[in-house]
Design an enzyme around this catalytic site. Sequence first.
Site, PDB file in Angstrom:
ATOM      1  CG  ASP A  64     -14.711  95.065 102.404  1.00 41.50           C
ATOM      2  OD1 ASP A  64     -14.761  94.733 101.214  1.00 41.50           O
ATOM      3  OD2 ASP A  64     -14.377  94.284 103.318  1.00 41.50           O
ATOM      4  CG  ASP A  98     -17.361  89.444 100.954  1.00 41.50           C
ATOM      5  OD1 ASP A  98     -18.559  89.189 101.090  1.00 41.50           O
ATOM      6  OD2 ASP A  98     -16.794  89.495  99.849  1.00 41.50           O
ATOM      7  CG  ASP A 116     -12.896  92.491 106.791  1.00 42.25           C
ATOM      8  OD1 ASP A 116     -12.615  91.290 106.893  1.00 42.25           O
ATOM      9  OD2 ASP A 116     -13.124  93.024 105.690  1.00 42.25           O
TER      10      ASP A 116
END
Length: 238
Positions: A22, A24, A198
């Site tokens: 991922d 961001d 995250d």
Amino acid sequence: MSPPAFVPHAVDPAGPRIALFDLDGTLIPGDSDQAFGEFMVTLGWADATTHRARNNAFYQQYLDGVLDIDEYVAFSTSAWRERTAEELAWAQQRFMAEIIAPQLTPQARALVRRHQDAGDRVLIVTATNVVVTRPIADAFGVPELIGIEVQRDAQGRYTGLIDGTPSFREGKIARVEAWLAARGLRWDQLGHSVFYSDSTNDLPLLERVQEPVATNPGPGLEAIARERGWRILRLFDR
């Protein structure tokens, strides 16, 4: 902060290995999509009051797991999709230099490079559109990017509609599977698969790979990771 510990996986000659990231909150501490919206205000391409308020509201919806991705893409592209290619390229360059470059940490770069050096096929898989994220993936030295594609009309102008399957939540699995299929591969033919994220929005793909890694996780994902015994990695302080 020293570079993060890298836990190498066993080399399986039966199939290729993929490392999915991922973007961001995972490889960079901020959210590039939300930041690009704020940058549109800085450039004077969007109204400071109304655009900022809606941009922040959409970001909160993302954090809460209730984002309507079609509605968000229509909004987030509205400030730039009618600009010329030259204007957009200029904005991308400024955004990279002023906003993103300070977020490219040695720890994140090192993690990506270690997977590349190990021979893994590295992909960035993000729910942010490719107009924003292609230069960021390039800065990490990652050619393979799966992001939201924005539809263009017959004249090549962006419409604000999503082209194809959005790489968001379950859509990330579909997009990765399409990427694999284009290379004659399936999940069961991989020697190893790992995904760093995250966010709880990425639970579908985290649950699909062999090695899920909660990376700089929010409280929700950290709780799930601890409960399930997933590795937790912190690349930078939030």
